[in-house]
Design a protein around this motif. Structure first.
Motif, PDB file in Angstrom:
ATOM      1  N   ALA A   1      -0.302   3.619  -0.313  1.00  8.25           N
ATOM      2  CA  ALA A   1       0.179   3.306  -0.067  1.00  8.25           C
ATOM      3  C   ALA A   1       2.075   2.488  -0.773  1.00  8.25           C
ATOM      4  O   ALA A   1       3.018   3.261  -0.591  1.00  8.25           O
ATOM      5  CB  ALA A   1       0.683   2.972   1.840  1.00  8.25           C
ATOM      6  N   ALA A   2       1.675   1.200  -1.012  1.00  8.65           N
ATOM      7  CA  ALA A   2       3.350   0.766  -1.523  1.00  8.65           C
ATOM      8  C   ALA A   2       3.630   1.753  -2.454  1.00  8.65           C
ATOM      9  O   ALA A   2       4.710   1.538  -3.519  1.00  8.65           O
ATOM     10  CB  ALA A   2       3.162  -0.655  -1.856  1.00  8.65           C
TER      11      ALA A   2
ATOM     12  N   PHE B   1      10.849   6.348  -3.543  1.00 10.81           N
ATOM     13  CA  PHE B   1      12.279   5.757  -3.373  1.00 10.81           C
ATOM     14  C   PHE B   1      13.109   5.923  -4.532  1.00 10.81           C
ATOM     15  O   PHE B   1      13.505   6.256  -4.603  1.00 10.81           O
ATOM     16  CB  PHE B   1      11.738   4.406  -3.132  1.00 10.81           C
ATOM     17  CG  PHE B   1      12.135   3.766  -1.338  1.00 10.81           C
ATOM     18  CD1 PHE B   1      12.368   3.109  -0.403  1.00 10.81           C
ATOM     19  CD2 PHE B   1      11.878   5.101  -0.037  1.00 10.81           C
ATOM     20  CE1 PHE B   1      12.136   2.899   0.708  1.00 10.81           C
ATOM     21  CE2 PHE B   1      11.794   4.901   0.879  1.00 10.81           C
ATOM     22  CZ  PHE B   1      11.774   3.637   1.127  1.00 10.81           C
TER      23      PHE B   1
ATOM     24  N   VAL C   1       5.465   4.909  -1.845  1.00  9.99           N
ATOM     25  CA  VAL C   1       6.561   4.353  -1.257  1.00  9.99           C
ATOM     26  C   VAL C   1       8.045   4.788  -1.927  1.00  9.99           C
ATOM     27  O   VAL C   1       8.873   4.355  -2.651  1.00  9.99           O
ATOM     28  CB  VAL C   1       6.554   3.324  -0.204  1.00  9.99           C
ATOM     29  CG1 VAL C   1       7.838   3.151   0.326  1.00  9.99           C
ATOM     30  CG2 VAL C   1       5.565   3.852   0.926  1.00  9.99           C
ATOM     31  N   SER C   2       7.522   3.487  -3.416  1.00  7.75           N
ATOM     32  CA  SER C   2       8.003   2.586  -4.397  1.00  7.75           C
ATOM     33  C   SER C   2       8.166   4.029  -5.166  1.00  7.75           C
ATOM     34  O   SER C   2       9.232   4.094  -5.492  1.00  7.75           O
ATOM     35  CB  SER C   2       7.391   2.321  -5.042  1.00  7.75           C
ATOM     36  OG  SER C   2       6.979   1.152  -4.483  1.00  7.75           O
TER      37      SER C   2
END
Lengths: 548, 331
Positions: free
Chosen positions: A41-42, A49, A45-46
């Motif tokens: 998930a991280a 972004f 998300v990165s």
């Protein structure tokens, strides 16, 4: 007094050890699954972004590296959170009837003075739980679904990052913007256009004649042949307009106006400039500056048209200042001035009326004419990179007011060159026809004639040669006369001396040029000629000249 | 040293269960229904405590105690409490007896000197008489004059009180209520039970219960039950339950803070643990569990919490409050 036997003691401890291992395994898998899911998930998300330009590319490596610590932290956490004896006992009790049997048995192991019921409690507990397989009683779920999901998230994140970070030349990424290089842009449209050669795929456009020019042409048709001053003014106007067209063609905002100018639609070009002035607030600063520079460059070479030059300077200055109203007025004024200047442009048909009479005696004159055309074409090329407009346009063409920007000095525009080449080709064809006509026939006397050996003198300046019309004024419909429908003389009008048809064609090969024109006589078209038309020569010359 | 053997484990566990099951069977042959009450009475009996039965007249409270005494072969005594009952009528008194050596005082024991005592409508007697009764319950002895006379063992008091017709009664004070191990509520029988009651009591057939236990067996059972181990977390749970009934204290439940004036005394945790042990043994286990405590918490605590005015105004009963406390306090 009761005694807890070693058997009982070992049974209970073995039980605890076995289930403690199951608990640790379950916790380890659970923590790792959660950590990998968090990692995926991280990363996702990165990546999102980063794709949305919300994350600095310099921070991206850290954003991707830090979540890698999550699985390590999960293992460390599991190491520190090993289940205690009481926790293990409670967990085992929970899997059975939850009556705290194991919990009590664990405490009884440490009893120094056990009672009778203590031993019985221990034995009953171990007898109850030992027969069951710990893997059945305490199942541990497979972490594969979580690992698969996290793997999918990681792959998706990597894909997004790679997609965003593709090479600069990858077109889909830059799909929202066309290549900055105009030559590359034209290469996308048509490879041949970039080279300047006529684009065979492009349909032949028939430019709409400018009504003003048409009116001028119509008016001029009925008048006498333009005077040298008028011709000079026309040349100056054409030159100024060509320079303006070149300047407008350098900017995407004025591309449509440049195209209209190139097609000879001066009215539309002026209107487009005025419209651009009304919408100049939508222009970026860079676009305004670029247009200002282009107008300045055009003004530098438009000394022959001072009014137009002044309008260009004013527009450039207004664009640099950036005031909406000033830009609007300046561009509107430029459009008006453009139209005014265009009114001085005399169409080729009228200009052809002022061509000198051709002698029919030597074909060399035709050749000379060609050479002249070529020479005239060259100097005109060399002077200012002016288009071979007159050389390109065939005498058979009446593209009233059609101005060709011709070859650009920088050769940056392929399309216009293609158009030029096309028009030149058309003119060349017309010229060739004219030559052919001129070569095939002669127009020797005002009364018309059918010598067929007409030589065409090279038309001035650098134009096709002139072919005399039929000598029999009473019968203009001479066989082979391509202009029989166009140049029918007025039946009731007496022919006047010096009256010449609008266009004549060159005579046959070796002919010297056009035969003297019989006023009021019909025009005849010569036969085919093996000589290369002047118009096409210009194209070839231009093409090969650019390569050098 | 007694080594563990599977046979021994089986004997102990089965023995207790079999005896209690037999006792319940005999009681059920006389008493129709009221299984919860019977189990509660037996639990208190095995734990060595006394029971306060609350119910309307005619529900078999007296018959229960009498039948129980017959099943266990214990001496039985019934005392009907009235407002004019004196303490000496219960505990006994010294009387002047003329003998060969002349006149002297001789202690005449009262009806309390029995194994099983039925104190019927105990709330009708005066507080003085009640206190004499309750002293005997607590001390297991009677003091008359300067002499202390021990009561027989096992000693079991089963008191009753009528929840209606409270005019002219003397409600037991909280301090005296606290001496009862359990307070059991005798409910009205169902239709089927009523029919069975009518079938049994309106015919010539009479059922005489058998003796399944004697006093010595009962005492050994009581001692065995006290050996049942209790794990520390279970003990902690019992303590938290009792502490939760105290308003304003650490760990007090919300319901206690709102409706309780005074919480349960330490006798409450004694009752909880002992009753839990009995329940564990009767369930075939040799350890007390959280469920055992929850199951016996109502009869052990309902008469030990004093409700405040808000509870009385809102007609919130002790059972309702205790159920909320049990839900709130997690093991």
């Amino acid at each position: 007094m009761a005694v807890i036997t070693p058997t009982q003691d070992q049974s209970v401890k073995r039980l605890l050890t076995r289930y403690a291992g199951r608990i640790r395994l379950e916790r380890r898998r659970r923590y790792l699954s959660l950590s990998f899911l968090a990692l995926g998930a991280a990363w996702l998300v990165s990546a999102l972004f980063f794709y949305g330009d919300l994350l600095d590319p310099r921070v991206l490596p850290y954003a991707l590296a830090l979540p890698l610590l999550l699985p390590i932290g999960a293992l460390v956490l599991e190491r520190f959170r090993q289940p205690s004896t009481v926790e293990t006992a409670l967990a085992i009790d929970l899997r059975f009837d939850n009556q705290q049997r194991v919990l009590t048995a664990v405490e009884l192991l440490d009893t120094k003075e056990p009672k009778s019921l203590d031993t019985e409690q221990l034995s009953s507990t171990t007898d109850l739980i030992t027969p069951f397989d710990a893997r059945v009683v305490y199942p541990v779920r497979s972490p594969l679904p979580a690992y698969s999901l996290s793997g999918g998230l990681l792959l998706l994140a990597v894909g997004i990052i790679l997609f965003k970070g593709a090479p600069a030349g990858f077109v889909p990424i830059q799909a929202l913007g066309l290549p900055g290089n105009e030559q590359a842009l034209s290469a996308l449209v048509s490879p041949t256009a970039a080279s300047g050669l006529p684009d065979s795929n492009k349909p032949t456009e028939t430019p709409q004649p400018d009504p003003s020019q048409t009116a001028v042409a119509a008016g001029s048709q009925g008048n006498d042949a333009p005077s040298p001053e008028q011709q000079a003014a026309s040349e100056d106007a054409q030159s100024g307009l060509d320079r303006l067209q070149q300047g407008l063609n350098e900017q995407s905002a004025t591309q449509s106006a440049a195209d209209s100018l190139q097609q000879g639609d001066y009215g539309q070009a002026g209107d487009q400039l005025a419209e651009l002035g009304q919408e100049n607030d939508q222009l970026s600063e860079a676009a305004k500056q670029g247009l200002a520079d282009s107008l300045d460059r055009a003004a530098d070479e438009s000394e022959s048209t001072p009014d137009l030059q002044k309008a260009e300077r004013s527009a450039a200055e207004a664009l640099r200042k950036g005031n909406y109203k000033q830009i609007d007025e300046a561009l509107k004024n430029l459009g008006e001035e453009l139209k005014e200047t265009a009114q001085n442009v005399i169409p080729q048909q009228e200009l052809a009326q002022g061509f000198p009479e051709q002698s029919q005696e030597s074909g060399q004159q035709g050749q000379e004419g060609q050479q002249q055309q070529g020479q005239q074409g060259k100097p005109s090329d060399q002077q200012s990179g002016q288009p071979q407009e007159q050389g390109e346009q065939g005498q058979g063409q009446q593209e009233g007011g059609q101005s060709q920007s011709g070859e650009q000095s920088d050769g940056s525009q392929g399309d216009p060159q293609g158009q030029q080449g096309e028009q030149g080709g058309e003119g060349a064809q017309g010229g060739q026809q004219g030559q052919q006509g001129g070569e095939g026939q002669q127009n020797q006397s005002p009364g018309g004639g059918k010598d067929g050996e007409g030589d065409g003198q090279p038309g001035a300046p650098g134009q096709g040669t002139r072919v005399d019309g039929p000598k029999d004024s009473a019968d203009p419909n001479v066989e082979g006369n391509p202009f029989e429908l166009e140049n029918q003389p007025d039946q009731g009008k007496p022919s006047q001396d010096g009256e010449r048809p609008a266009l004549t064609l060159e005579g046959s090969a070796g002919a010297s040029g056009a035969s003297p024109v019989t006023p009021g006589g019909a025009v005849t078209a010569p036969g085919e000629s093996n000589r290369l038309p002047v118009e096409r020569w210009q194209i070839i010359q231009r093409y090969f000249g650019r390569e050098r | 040293m007694t080594a563990w053997t599977p046979e021994r484990e089986q004997r102990v566990g089965d023995k207790v269960q079999q005896q209690v099951a037999a006792l319940e069977h005999e009681l059920a042959s006389v008493i129709v229904g009221q299984r919860e009450v019977v189990r509660g009475v037996l639990t208190a009996l095995l734990a060595g405590g006394h029971v306060l039965l609350e119910g309307v007249p005619g529900l078999g409270k007296t018959l229960l105690v009498r039948t129980l005494a017959e099943c266990i072969d214990l001496t039985y005594s019934r005392v009907q409490f009235t407002p004019d009952l004196m303490p000496a009528d219960i505990v006994g008194s010294d009387i002047i007896v003329e003998g060969a050596e002349g006149r002297g005082f001789n202690f005449q024991p009262g009806p309390i000197f029995a194994h099983l005592i039925l104190a019927d409508e105990i709330n009708r007697a005066t507080p003085r008489t009640q206190s004499a009764m309750l002293e005997a319950m607590q001390e297991q002895a009677v003091t008359v004059g300067r002499s202390t006379h021990p009561l027989p063992k096992p000693f079991f008091v089963l008191a009753t009180q009528n929840p209606i017709d409270l005019q002219g009664t003397y409600p037991l004070p909280e301090a005296q209520l606290d001496r009862f191990f359990f307070k059991l509520t005798v409910g009205y029988p169902q239709a089927d039970e009523l029919k069975e009651i009518a079938r049994r009591t309106t015919s010539n057939r009479s059922v005489k219960p058998h003796v399944v236990m004697d006093a010595a067996s009962l005492q050994s059972l009581q001692q065995l039950i006290r050996e049942v181990p209790v794990a520390e977390p279970v003990l902690d749970y019992a303590a938290r339950l009792v502490m939760a009934t105290h308003p304003g204290e650490e760990g007090a439940a919300q319901a206690a803070n709102r409706y309780v004036r005074y919480g349960a005394s330490p006798r409450a945790i004694q009752a909880l643990i002992l009753a839990g042990k009995v329940n564990a043994i009767l369930s075939g286990r040799y350890n007390v569990s959280f469920d055992d405590l929850r199951r016996v918490s109502l009869p052990a605590l309902r008469h030990r919490v004093v409700l405040n005015v808000e509870a009385q105004l809102q007609s919130v009963g002790a059972d309702q409050i205790l159920n909320q406390i049990i839900e709130e306090v997690k093991p």
